[in-house]
Design an enzyme around this catalytic site. Structure first.
Site, mmCIF file in Angstrom:
data_model
loop_
_atom_site.group_PDB
_atom_site.id
_atom_site.type_symbol
_atom_site.label_atom_id
_atom_site.label_comp_id
_atom_site.label_asym_id
_atom_site.label_seq_id
_atom_site.Cartn_x
_atom_site.Cartn_y
_atom_site.Cartn_z
ATOM 1 N N THR A 264 0.821 -1.223 0.000
ATOM 2 C CA THR A 264 0.000 0.000 0.000
ATOM 3 C C THR A 264 0.843 1.255 0.000
ATOM 4 O O THR A 264 0.471 2.269 -0.583
ATOM 5 C CB THR A 264 -0.928 -0.009 1.229
ATOM 6 O OG1 THR A 264 -1.860 -1.065 1.062
ATOM 7 C CG2 THR A 264 -1.675 1.298 1.396
ATOM 8 N N TYR B 270 -8.132 0.288 -3.155
ATOM 9 C CA TYR B 270 -7.122 0.920 -4.019
ATOM 10 C C TYR B 270 -6.256 -0.182 -4.634
ATOM 11 O O TYR B 270 -6.435 -1.369 -4.338
ATOM 12 C CB TYR B 270 -6.248 1.865 -3.190
ATOM 13 C CG TYR B 270 -5.713 1.214 -1.946
ATOM 14 C CD1 TYR B 270 -6.355 1.388 -0.709
ATOM 15 C CD2 TYR B 270 -4.602 0.371 -1.981
ATOM 16 C CE1 TYR B 270 -5.906 0.751 0.422
ATOM 17 C CE2 TYR B 270 -4.153 -0.272 -0.859
ATOM 18 C CZ TYR B 270 -4.808 -0.078 0.345
ATOM 19 O OH TYR B 270 -4.376 -0.721 1.477
ATOM 20 N N THR C 113 1.522 -4.324 4.192
ATOM 21 C CA THR C 113 1.364 -4.570 5.635
ATOM 22 C C THR C 113 0.778 -5.949 5.939
ATOM 23 O O THR C 113 0.923 -6.435 7.053
ATOM 24 C CB THR C 113 0.456 -3.509 6.267
ATOM 25 O OG1 THR C 113 -0.824 -3.559 5.625
ATOM 26 C CG2 THR C 113 1.069 -2.129 6.157
ATOM 27 N N ASP C 114 0.140 -6.587 4.958
ATOM 28 C CA ASP C 114 -0.497 -7.874 5.250
ATOM 29 C C ASP C 114 0.494 -8.899 5.807
ATOM 30 O O ASP C 114 0.170 -9.597 6.754
ATOM 31 C CB ASP C 114 -1.147 -8.465 3.991
ATOM 32 C CG ASP C 114 -2.436 -7.753 3.627
ATOM 33 O OD1 ASP C 114 -3.138 -8.218 2.714
ATOM 34 O OD2 ASP C 114 -2.717 -6.713 4.261
ATOM 35 N N LYS D 210 0.002 -7.109 12.843
ATOM 36 C CA LYS D 210 -1.012 -6.222 12.257
ATOM 37 C C LYS D 210 -2.316 -6.562 12.948
ATOM 38 O O LYS D 210 -2.791 -7.701 12.863
ATOM 39 C CB LYS D 210 -1.103 -6.440 10.749
ATOM 40 C CG LYS D 210 -2.131 -5.552 10.065
ATOM 41 C CD LYS D 210 -2.110 -5.701 8.544
ATOM 42 C CE LYS D 210 -3.133 -4.789 7.880
ATOM 43 N NZ LYS D 210 -3.108 -4.886 6.389
ATOM 44 N N GLU E 85 -2.207 -28.334 27.569
ATOM 45 C CA GLU E 85 -3.420 -28.880 26.949
ATOM 46 C C GLU E 85 -3.176 -30.219 26.251
ATOM 47 O O GLU E 85 -4.087 -30.842 25.720
ATOM 48 C CB GLU E 85 -3.968 -27.880 25.931
ATOM 49 C CG GLU E 85 -4.682 -26.694 26.556
ATOM 50 C CD GLU E 85 -5.959 -27.114 27.279
ATOM 51 O OE1 GLU E 85 -6.292 -26.483 28.297
ATOM 52 O OE2 GLU E 85 -6.592 -28.092 26.845
HETATM 53 N N1 DGL Z 1 -2.511 -5.870 -0.342
HETATM 54 C C1 DGL Z 1 -2.011 -5.443 0.943
HETATM 55 C C2 DGL Z 1 -0.509 -5.693 1.052
HETATM 56 O O1 DGL Z 1 0.197 -5.464 0.072
HETATM 57 C C3 DGL Z 1 -2.277 -3.993 1.165
HETATM 58 C C4 DGL Z 1 -2.118 -3.635 2.589
HETATM 59 C C5 DGL Z 1 -0.991 -2.661 2.851
HETATM 60 O O2 DGL Z 1 0.108 -2.747 2.250
HETATM 61 O O3 DGL Z 1 -1.204 -1.833 3.756
HETATM 62 O O4 DGL Z 1 -0.061 -6.123 2.102
#
Ligand code: DGL
Length: 355
Positions: free
Chosen positions: A38, A52, A118-119, A191, A312
């Protein structure tokens, strides 16, 4: 008269060049390796913050959008990949890690920033935390809003990441993650929100520090071994062992587990409910898989806390490993690297308590 003016101009120009050169020599040399996400994304309008397109803006454009970085570091950009990070693969990780180690071995590179979606940012960061062979700073940075959005967080996140990667305080701290003016440990950060700028958190163990006023402020350090202290060397590794994650939930069955094993998984992370509990319909298949040589790590879907050995399940008797406080997705990374060294569960359990 004109001759005197020309001499004065030349002297002034030369003095200016010397001053710039001295200033540049004082600034750290920071590489920005871009992978997509992103932070490199674009939306249809300035108010588009979801829906986006990620991974569209190139590394030089990212750097040019933050001219202030030139005052804090000598920055060089390199486009390693241009992908949305949900599509990151083990092969991408090996390529990136080898590039990072090559660059950090160069005396003219003081630190590295990696721009990333971020993923899976937390996963790439932890993988690098285990395989980077340098004490120089490596900082992963992303953005929760695309570069075209109102109040895009990418530019300030990138600016802070460049400062952090060039700072002596970050040397020897392991691979770091920096968004939202915070400094986080690659081992413990997650995240935690699908879309808000404060998404990256370390809920119980806490941030390592903050970025404020163009400076890093550290208050904690990781207690686990990382980078040059680890036993993992990927320089001659072309592929990582297949490890998959089975997610626990009410009414779960062993279909996914058996499918992963049939597809050749060498290890399974069981992301169980609670303290890594094993559902009655799944436990026999896990035991059978272990007996057939598949490594089994008990983890938890919960997100925080220690996964207790022999809590467990009787791990000693079943010859299972427990994940300590690692999330399932990070336990997968450590198990993959562990399996490049050994299949001995006692040795692997040691690694989970060490890294
Ligand atoms: N498609 C997600 C990624 O590339 C977008 C999320 C992001 O980068 O914030 O991880």
């Amino acid at each position: 008269m004109i001759r005197t003016q020309s001499v004065r101009f030349i002297v002034a120009l030369f003095s200016l060049l010397v001053a710039f050169s001295v200033q540049a020599q004082k600034l750290p040399n920071v590489m920005v390796l871009a992978t997509g996400g992103t932070i490199a994304g674009t939306g249809a309008s300035s108010t588009t913050t979801v829906g986006y397109t990620a991974a569209t803006v190139g590394v030089q454009q990212l750097i040019n959008a933050v001219p202030e970085v030139a005052k804090v570091a000598n920055v060089t950009g390199e486009q390693v990949f241009q992908i949305a990070s949900e599509s990151m693969t083990n092969e991408h990780w090996l390529t990136l890690a080898k590039r990072v180690n090559t660059l950090l071995a160069q005396p003219n590179v003081d630190g590295i920033v990696i721009t990333h979606g971020t993923d899976t940012l937390e996963e790439t960061a932890y993988f690098l935390n285990l395989v980077v062979k340098s004490r120089k700073p490596v900082v992963l940075v992303g953005a929760m809003r695309p570069s075209t959005a109102l109040s895009a967080d990418g530019p300030i996140n990138l600016y802070n990441a460049v400062i952090l990667a060039g700072s002596p305080e970050a040397v020897g701290k392991g691979v770091l993650v920096s968004l939202n003016d915070q400094i986080q440990s690659s081992r413990d950060v997650s995240k935690t929100n699908t879309s808000t700028p404060d998404s990256f958190r370390t809920p119980e163990l806490g941030v390592l520090g903050y970025m404020q006023g163009n400076k890093p402020y550290f208050y904690r350090a990781s207690t686990r071994k990382h980078t040059v202290e680890t036993e993992f060397d990927i320089s001659n590794i072309q592929a990582l062992p297949q490890v998959d994650i089975v997610y626990g939930y009410a009414n779960m069955n062993d279909v996914a587990l058996n499918a992963f094993i049939a597809a050749g998984a060498k290890g399974i992370i069981h992301a169980g409910t609670g303290d890594g509990s094993l559902a009655a319909k799944v436990k026999p298949s896990l035991i059978a898989a272990r007996k057939n040589g598949t490594l089994i790590v008990r983890a938890s879907r919960v997100g925080n806390g220690i996964l207790a050995r022999n809590g467990e399940a009787n791990d000693d008797e079943l010859d299972f490993v427990v994940s300590d406080t690692l999330s399932p997705q990070k336990a997968r990374i450590l198990l993959m690297l562990a399996l490049t060294k050994t299949s001995n569960t006692k040795e692997i359990q040691r690694m989970f308590y060490m890294y």
